[in-house]
Write a protein that holds these residues in place. Structure first.
Motif, short mmCIF file in Angstrom:
data_model
loop_
_atom_site.label_atom_id
_atom_site.label_comp_id
_atom_site.label_asym_id
_atom_site.label_seq_id
_atom_site.Cartn_x
_atom_site.Cartn_y
_atom_site.Cartn_z
N MET A 83 -9.85 6.16 21.04
CA MET A 83 -10.14 7.40 21.78
C MET A 83 -9.43 7.38 23.13
O MET A 83 -8.88 8.41 23.57
CB MET A 83 -11.66 7.52 21.99
CG MET A 83 -12.46 7.69 20.73
SD MET A 83 -14.25 7.75 21.03
CE MET A 83 -14.40 9.35 21.81
N MET A 84 -9.41 6.23 23.77
CA MET A 84 -8.74 6.11 25.06
C MET A 84 -7.22 6.24 24.91
O MET A 84 -6.54 6.76 25.80
CB MET A 84 -9.10 4.80 25.75
CG MET A 84 -10.54 4.70 26.21
SD MET A 84 -10.96 5.95 27.49
CE MET A 84 -11.79 7.21 26.48
N GLU A 85 -6.68 5.78 23.81
CA GLU A 85 -5.25 5.91 23.57
C GLU A 85 -4.87 7.39 23.46
O GLU A 85 -3.85 7.82 24.01
CB GLU A 85 -4.87 5.16 22.30
CG GLU A 85 -3.40 5.27 21.90
CD GLU A 85 -2.44 4.65 22.91
OE1 GLU A 85 -1.23 4.92 22.78
OE2 GLU A 85 -2.89 3.92 23.81
N GLU A 86 -5.70 8.17 22.78
CA GLU A 86 -5.44 9.61 22.68
C GLU A 86 -5.53 10.27 24.05
O GLU A 86 -4.72 11.15 24.39
CB GLU A 86 -6.43 10.24 21.70
CG GLU A 86 -6.22 9.80 20.26
CD GLU A 86 -7.24 10.41 19.31
OE1 GLU A 86 -8.09 11.21 19.79
OE2 GLU A 86 -7.21 10.09 18.11
N LEU A 87 -6.50 9.84 24.85
CA LEU A 87 -6.64 10.39 26.20
C LEU A 87 -5.45 10.00 27.07
O LEU A 87 -4.94 10.81 27.84
CB LEU A 87 -7.95 9.91 26.83
CG LEU A 87 -8.25 10.37 28.25
CD1 LEU A 87 -8.24 11.89 28.35
CD2 LEU A 87 -9.58 9.81 28.73
N LEU A 97 2.27 10.36 34.52
CA LEU A 97 1.88 9.21 35.31
C LEU A 97 2.43 7.89 34.78
O LEU A 97 2.25 6.85 35.40
CB LEU A 97 0.34 9.12 35.40
CG LEU A 97 -0.33 10.23 36.20
CD1 LEU A 97 -1.84 10.11 36.13
CD2 LEU A 97 0.13 10.21 37.65
N GLY A 98 3.07 7.92 33.62
CA GLY A 98 3.65 6.70 33.09
C GLY A 98 2.61 5.66 32.70
O GLY A 98 2.85 4.45 32.84
N LEU A 99 1.47 6.11 32.20
CA LEU A 99 0.41 5.18 31.80
C LEU A 99 0.82 4.46 30.54
O LEU A 99 1.22 5.08 29.55
CB LEU A 99 -0.90 5.95 31.57
CG LEU A 99 -1.35 6.86 32.72
CD1 LEU A 99 -2.61 7.60 32.34
CD2 LEU A 99 -1.56 6.04 34.00
N ARG A 100 0.69 3.13 30.55
CA ARG A 100 1.22 2.33 29.44
C ARG A 100 0.18 1.45 28.76
O ARG A 100 0.43 0.95 27.66
CB ARG A 100 2.37 1.46 29.95
CG ARG A 100 3.50 2.28 30.56
CD ARG A 100 4.52 1.42 31.26
NE ARG A 100 5.35 0.67 30.34
CZ ARG A 100 6.30 -0.19 30.71
NH1 ARG A 100 6.52 -0.40 32.01
NH2 ARG A 100 7.02 -0.83 29.82
N GLY A 195 -13.17 1.42 32.67
CA GLY A 195 -11.81 1.05 32.29
C GLY A 195 -10.77 1.70 33.19
O GLY A 195 -11.08 2.56 34.03
N TRP A 196 -9.54 1.24 32.99
CA TRP A 196 -8.42 1.75 33.80
C TRP A 196 -7.19 1.91 32.94
O TRP A 196 -6.81 1.01 32.18
CB TRP A 196 -8.10 0.78 34.94
CG TRP A 196 -9.22 0.61 35.91
CD1 TRP A 196 -9.46 1.36 37.04
CD2 TRP A 196 -10.29 -0.33 35.83
NE1 TRP A 196 -10.60 0.93 37.66
CE2 TRP A 196 -11.13 -0.11 36.94
CE3 TRP A 196 -10.61 -1.36 34.92
CZ2 TRP A 196 -12.28 -0.86 37.16
CZ3 TRP A 196 -11.75 -2.11 35.14
CH2 TRP A 196 -12.57 -1.85 36.26
N PHE A 197 -6.55 3.07 33.07
CA PHE A 197 -5.20 3.24 32.53
C PHE A 197 -4.23 2.67 33.55
O PHE A 197 -4.35 2.94 34.76
CB PHE A 197 -4.89 4.72 32.28
CG PHE A 197 -5.69 5.32 31.16
CD1 PHE A 197 -5.63 4.79 29.88
CD2 PHE A 197 -6.51 6.42 31.38
CE1 PHE A 197 -6.36 5.34 28.84
CE2 PHE A 197 -7.24 6.98 30.34
CZ PHE A 197 -7.16 6.43 29.07
#
Length: 202
Positions: A83-87, A97-100, A195-197
């Protein structure tokens, strides 16, 4: 659509709150898993700082945490990770934002605990870009305390604040390096996945 709404709110104002982000059944299952991990003694006192600067300072924060290992996720944790990957992808598409990657832990605040005002980005390590908190509590009244208080610049240099109570299933998302916040004194056990992206790989 919820992911797109989160991404748009993050783009426009830097934070958002989504109630009932997960189903009630999933919330109960995650809470049960947290209780089992706690019963097995796998929670540790949370600290402040990173690496050599890490310190346990109960006068600043008095919660306990149990980190999730990306390589050893339980089935429930894997479901949440997806779910977090989809977000993450929705936020990247809207906000660039280049979240990896994502990191997270169960957080438990015992009665009488708190976390003083802080930012989620370390001074020397700025890879935490977006904070994501999912509350797992069964029932919560405002009188139970434990609100997340976020601070914002107001008019004439005066600050404003928003208090977010940890209602089960509620998701709070905000920019880690831009929104100071604290957890007010809680009167009963307060449980979340925090959690943190990040803009780095695992």
């Amino acid at each position: 659509m919820e992911n797109e709404a989160v991404a748009m709110a993050l783009y426009e104002k830097g934070w958002c709150i989504i109630d009932d982000f997960i189903s009630e059944d999933f919330r109960k299952e995650l809470l049960q898993e947290q209780q089992e991990i706690l019963a097995h003694g796998q929670f540790r006192h949370a600290g402040i700082g990173k690496g050599d600067d890490f310190k346990i300072k109960p006068e600043i924060r008095s919660d306990k945490v149990s980190w999730m290992d990306y390589h050893l996720l339980t089935p429930l944790q894997s479901w949440y990770w997806e779910m977090m990957e989809e977000l993450r992808m929705a936020i990247n598409q809207r906000c660039f934002l280049g979240l990896r990657s994502f990191e997270a832990h169960f957080a438990m605040y015992p009665p009488g605990s708190f976390y003083l005002r802080h930012l989620d980005q370390f001074q020397d390590v700025k890879y935490r870009v977006v904070t994501v908190i999912l509350y797992l509590n069964d029932h919560w009244d405002d009188d139970d305390g434990g609100a997340l208080r976020m601070y914002f610049p107001g008019e004439n240099g005066e600050e404003t604040s928003v208090d977010v109570y940890p209602q089960g299933g509620r998701l709070v998302v905000f920019l880690s390096g831009e929104i100071p916040h604290e957890v007010l004194l809680t009167k009963k056990e307060r449980v979340s996945i925090t959690g943190w992206f990040r803009d780095i790989e695992y």
